[in-house]
Motif scaffolding. Structure first.
Motif, PDB file in Angstrom:
ATOM      1  N   SER A  37     -72.006 -85.980 -46.230  1.00 37.65           N
ATOM      2  CA  SER A  37     -70.824 -85.287 -45.708  1.00 37.65           C
ATOM      3  C   SER A  37     -71.193 -84.405 -44.520  1.00 37.65           C
ATOM      4  O   SER A  37     -70.416 -84.256 -43.577  1.00 37.65           O
ATOM      5  N   THR A  38     -72.401 -83.826 -44.539  1.00 35.49           N
ATOM      6  CA  THR A  38     -72.846 -82.984 -43.424  1.00 35.49           C
ATOM      7  C   THR A  38     -72.936 -83.785 -42.133  1.00 35.49           C
ATOM      8  O   THR A  38     -72.499 -83.327 -41.071  1.00 35.49           O
ATOM      9  N   SER A  39     -73.515 -84.987 -42.220  1.00 29.67           N
ATOM     10  CA  SER A  39     -73.638 -85.835 -41.035  1.00 29.67           C
ATOM     11  C   SER A  39     -72.273 -86.253 -40.511  1.00 29.67           C
ATOM     12  O   SER A  39     -72.019 -86.242 -39.302  1.00 29.67           O
ATOM     13  N   VAL A  40     -71.378 -86.600 -41.424  1.00 25.74           N
ATOM     14  CA  VAL A  40     -70.056 -87.079 -41.014  1.00 25.74           C
ATOM     15  C   VAL A  40     -69.215 -85.952 -40.423  1.00 25.74           C
ATOM     16  O   VAL A  40     -68.580 -86.120 -39.375  1.00 25.74           O
ATOM     17  N   THR A  41     -69.221 -84.792 -41.060  1.00 24.52           N
ATOM     18  CA  THR A  41     -68.361 -83.701 -40.581  1.00 24.52           C
ATOM     19  C   THR A  41     -68.895 -83.060 -39.313  1.00 24.52           C
ATOM     20  O   THR A  41     -68.191 -82.272 -38.677  1.00 24.52           O
ATOM     21  N   SER A  42     -70.138 -83.387 -38.919  1.00 22.36           N
ATOM     22  CA  SER A  42     -70.631 -82.884 -37.633  1.00 22.36           C
ATOM     23  C   SER A  42     -69.779 -83.422 -36.483  1.00 22.36           C
ATOM     24  O   SER A  42     -69.743 -82.827 -35.402  1.00 22.36           O
ATOM     25  N   PHE A  43     -69.058 -84.525 -36.742  1.00 24.58           N
ATOM     26  CA  PHE A  43     -68.175 -85.086 -35.719  1.00 24.58           C
ATOM     27  C   PHE A  43     -66.884 -84.278 -35.581  1.00 24.58           C
ATOM     28  O   PHE A  43     -66.074 -84.566 -34.709  1.00 24.58           O
ATOM     29  N   GLY A  44     -66.713 -83.267 -36.426  1.00 23.79           N
ATOM     30  CA  GLY A  44     -65.535 -82.413 -36.318  1.00 23.79           C
ATOM     31  C   GLY A  44     -65.854 -81.030 -35.801  1.00 23.79           C
ATOM     32  O   GLY A  44     -64.976 -80.166 -35.714  1.00 23.79           O
ATOM     33  N   TYR A 119     -69.125 -75.165 -63.148  1.00 22.64           N
ATOM     34  CA  TYR A 119     -69.115 -76.596 -63.477  1.00 22.64           C
ATOM     35  C   TYR A 119     -70.201 -77.389 -62.746  1.00 22.64           C
ATOM     36  O   TYR A 119     -70.630 -78.433 -63.223  1.00 22.64           O
ATOM     37  N   ALA A 120     -70.611 -76.912 -61.581  1.00 17.52           N
ATOM     38  CA  ALA A 120     -71.628 -77.628 -60.812  1.00 17.52           C
ATOM     39  C   ALA A 120     -72.366 -76.638 -59.929  1.00 17.52           C
ATOM     40  O   ALA A 120     -71.767 -75.705 -59.392  1.00 17.52           O
ATOM     41  N   CYS A 121     -73.658 -76.866 -59.783  1.00 16.21           N
ATOM     42  CA  CYS A 121     -74.486 -76.019 -58.936  1.00 16.21           C
ATOM     43  C   CYS A 121     -75.560 -76.893 -58.299  1.00 16.21           C
ATOM     44  O   CYS A 121     -76.366 -77.499 -59.009  1.00 16.21           O
ATOM     45  N   GLU A 122     -75.529 -76.996 -56.971  1.00 18.04           N
ATOM     46  CA  GLU A 122     -76.466 -77.867 -56.254  1.00 18.04           C
ATOM     47  C   GLU A 122     -76.449 -79.265 -56.864  1.00 18.04           C
ATOM     48  O   GLU A 122     -77.482 -79.819 -57.252  1.00 18.04           O
ATOM     49  N   THR A 123     -75.261 -79.836 -56.937  1.00 13.49           N
ATOM     50  CA  THR A 123     -75.056 -81.131 -57.582  1.00 13.49           C
ATOM     51  C   THR A 123     -74.748 -82.202 -56.543  1.00 13.49           C
ATOM     52  O   THR A 123     -73.891 -82.014 -55.679  1.00 13.49           O
ATOM     53  N   THR A 124     -75.454 -83.322 -56.626  1.00 11.37           N
ATOM     54  CA  THR A 124     -75.215 -84.440 -55.715  1.00 11.37           C
ATOM     55  C   THR A 124     -74.068 -85.289 -56.251  1.00 11.37           C
ATOM     56  O   THR A 124     -74.014 -85.598 -57.448  1.00 11.37           O
ATOM     57  N   MET A 125     -73.153 -85.643 -55.365  1.00  9.24           N
ATOM     58  CA  MET A 125     -71.977 -86.408 -55.770  1.00  9.24           C
ATOM     59  C   MET A 125     -71.572 -87.360 -54.655  1.00  9.24           C
ATOM     60  O   MET A 125     -72.141 -87.330 -53.556  1.00  9.24           O
ATOM     61  N   PHE A 126     -70.576 -88.201 -54.933  1.00  6.98           N
ATOM     62  CA  PHE A 126     -70.161 -89.181 -53.932  1.00  6.98           C
ATOM     63  C   PHE A 126     -68.707 -89.560 -54.143  1.00  6.98           C
ATOM     64  O   PHE A 126     -68.108 -89.288 -55.191  1.00  6.98           O
ATOM     65  N   SER A 127     -68.159 -90.225 -53.136  1.00  4.81           N
ATOM     66  CA  SER A 127     -66.814 -90.791 -53.220  1.00  4.81           C
ATOM     67  C   SER A 127     -66.874 -92.241 -52.770  1.00  4.81           C
ATOM     68  O   SER A 127     -67.252 -92.517 -51.620  1.00  4.81           O
ATOM     69  N   ARG A 128     -66.526 -93.155 -53.672  1.00  6.17           N
ATOM     70  CA  ARG A 128     -66.459 -94.565 -53.276  1.00  6.17           C
ATOM     71  C   ARG A 128     -65.275 -94.805 -52.343  1.00  6.17           C
ATOM     72  O   ARG A 128     -65.332 -95.664 -51.459  1.00  6.17           O
ATOM     73  N   ARG A 129     -64.213 -94.048 -52.538  1.00  9.97           N
ATOM     74  CA  ARG A 129     -63.035 -94.211 -51.698  1.00  9.97           C
ATOM     75  C   ARG A 129     -63.342 -93.852 -50.241  1.00  9.97           C
ATOM     76  O   ARG A 129     -62.974 -94.575 -49.320  1.00  9.97           O
ATOM     77  N   LEU A 130     -64.050 -92.742 -50.047  1.00  9.05           N
ATOM     78  CA  LEU A 130     -64.361 -92.282 -48.689  1.00  9.05           C
ATOM     79  C   LEU A 130     -65.699 -92.806 -48.190  1.00  9.05           C
ATOM     80  O   LEU A 130     -65.998 -92.687 -47.009  1.00  9.05           O
ATOM     81  N   ARG A 131     -66.509 -93.355 -49.118  1.00  9.45           N
ATOM     82  CA  ARG A 131     -67.860 -93.824 -48.793  1.00  9.45           C
ATOM     83  C   ARG A 131     -68.682 -92.684 -48.194  1.00  9.45           C
ATOM     84  O   ARG A 131     -69.299 -92.800 -47.152  1.00  9.45           O
ATOM     85  N   LEU A 132     -68.677 -91.569 -48.933  1.00 12.94           N
ATOM     86  CA  LEU A 132     -69.411 -90.362 -48.557  1.00 12.94           C
ATOM     87  C   LEU A 132     -70.221 -89.878 -49.746  1.00 12.94           C
ATOM     88  O   LEU A 132     -69.879 -90.147 -50.898  1.00 12.94           O
ATOM     89  N   PHE A 221     -67.099 -91.011 -37.020  1.00 14.74           N
ATOM     90  CA  PHE A 221     -68.457 -91.393 -37.434  1.00 14.74           C
ATOM     91  C   PHE A 221     -68.588 -92.915 -37.513  1.00 14.74           C
ATOM     92  O   PHE A 221     -69.550 -93.487 -37.012  1.00 14.74           O
ATOM     93  N   ASN A 222     -67.633 -93.555 -38.157  1.00 21.45           N
ATOM     94  CA  ASN A 222     -67.673 -95.012 -38.310  1.00 21.45           C
ATOM     95  C   ASN A 222     -67.607 -95.715 -36.957  1.00 21.45           C
ATOM     96  O   ASN A 222     -68.298 -96.731 -36.744  1.00 21.45           O
ATOM     97  N   GLU A 223     -66.800 -95.191 -36.053  1.00 22.62           N
ATOM     98  CA  GLU A 223     -66.707 -95.783 -34.716  1.00 22.62           C
ATOM     99  C   GLU A 223     -68.028 -95.623 -33.970  1.00 22.62           C
ATOM    100  O   GLU A 223     -68.482 -96.538 -33.275  1.00 22.62           O
ATOM    101  N   HIS A 224     -68.646 -94.446 -34.108  1.00 28.66           N
ATOM    102  CA  HIS A 224     -69.908 -94.177 -33.408  1.00 28.66           C
ATOM    103  C   HIS A 224     -71.036 -95.066 -33.902  1.00 28.66           C
ATOM    104  O   HIS A 224     -71.848 -95.556 -33.117  1.00 28.66           O
ATOM    105  N   TYR A 225     -71.084 -95.268 -35.240  1.00 29.05           N
ATOM    106  CA  TYR A 225     -72.201 -96.036 -35.828  1.00 29.05           C
ATOM    107  C   TYR A 225     -71.813 -97.472 -36.167  1.00 29.05           C
ATOM    108  O   TYR A 225     -72.584 -98.182 -36.798  1.00 29.05           O
TER     109      TYR A 225
END
Length: 227
Positions: A37-44, A119-132, A221-225
């Motif tokens: 998400s950090t890499s993707v949101t750098s485009f904003g 509920y979460a602390c330094e937890t890795t997660m993902f979204s299949r819908r957003l592919r993030l 991001f998707n357009e760039h890569y």
């Protein structure tokens, strides 16, 4: 102070090791690599804000302050993480700098009085819908409302416009958590902890406003890569 942790959803979040490709962080999910998400949101990011700040400070001073901010922020972040995890933080090397002790001391009463169940602390997660994918700082109740939390140290109070990028990144974790657990946090909270001992907690409830901006970042991001 002992914080209450809810581990009901812990098994939903597998450990994932990231890889870096061409300066972009990716996480393996199923048979794909999801960008962070950090890499993707750098485009904003509004780079003009940083450029104006660097010009005002001068290149040498801006570099010095950026290095100090990074080191101080990492130390403060680790101390808060340990504290919220009910771990002895004063034994950690990150606790030693006096400015970290001052900043944590100002934040501690707010953490004690406003943070509820965690509920979460330094937890890795993902979204299949957003592919993030990415690692969230903290998801916990704040004033009895479930929130995505981000803890930031700062030399001076930031203008509101500087915070917008943080909320775009946080809404990515909001989406990931909601998709994986079915539980939707009510708000996003940025905790700005000043080196002078001041603290401001910026809260946002207009989550879909930031979700729209996140989707725009994903598109760029998707357009760039070429994804």
């Amino acid at each position: 102070m002992t914080f209450i942790h809810n581990y009901e959803y812990r098994d939903m979040f597998p450990k994932m090791e990231h890889v870096s490709i061409d300066g972009v962080r990716y996480y393996p999910v199923d048979d794909e690599l999801f960008p962070s998400s950090t890499s993707v949101t750098s485009f904003g990011k509004d780079t003009k804000i940083i450029e104006r700040w660097r010009k005002r400070k001068g290149e040498v001073e801006a570099n010095r302050l950026s290095k100090l901010a990074t080191d101080r922020g990492s130390n403060l972040h680790k101390v808060i993480e340990l504290y919220l995890s009910n771990t002895e933080y004063r034994d950690a090397p990150e606790w030693k700098p006096p400015n970290v002790q001052l900043m944590f001391g100002s934040a501690k009463p707010h953490l004690d009085n406003r943070i509820g169940k965690i509920y979460a602390c330094e937890t890795t997660m993902f979204s299949r819908r957003l592919r993030l994918a990415g690692t969230v700082d903290n998801i916990a109740e704040v004033d009895e409302e479930l929130a995505v939390n981000d803890f930031k140290g700062t030399f001076e109070e930031k203008p509101e416009e500087w915070l917008e990028h943080h909320f775009i990144q946080m809404v990515a974790y909001w989406a990931m958590w909601s998709e994986m657990t079915g539980v939707v946090p009510k708000k996003l909270c940025v905790w700005m902890i000043g080196q002078d001992g001041t603290i401001r907690i910026h809260q946002r409830y207009n989550i879909m406003h930031y979700f729209d901006q996140l989707q725009n970042c994903i598109k760029k991001f998707n357009e760039h890569y070429g994804r």
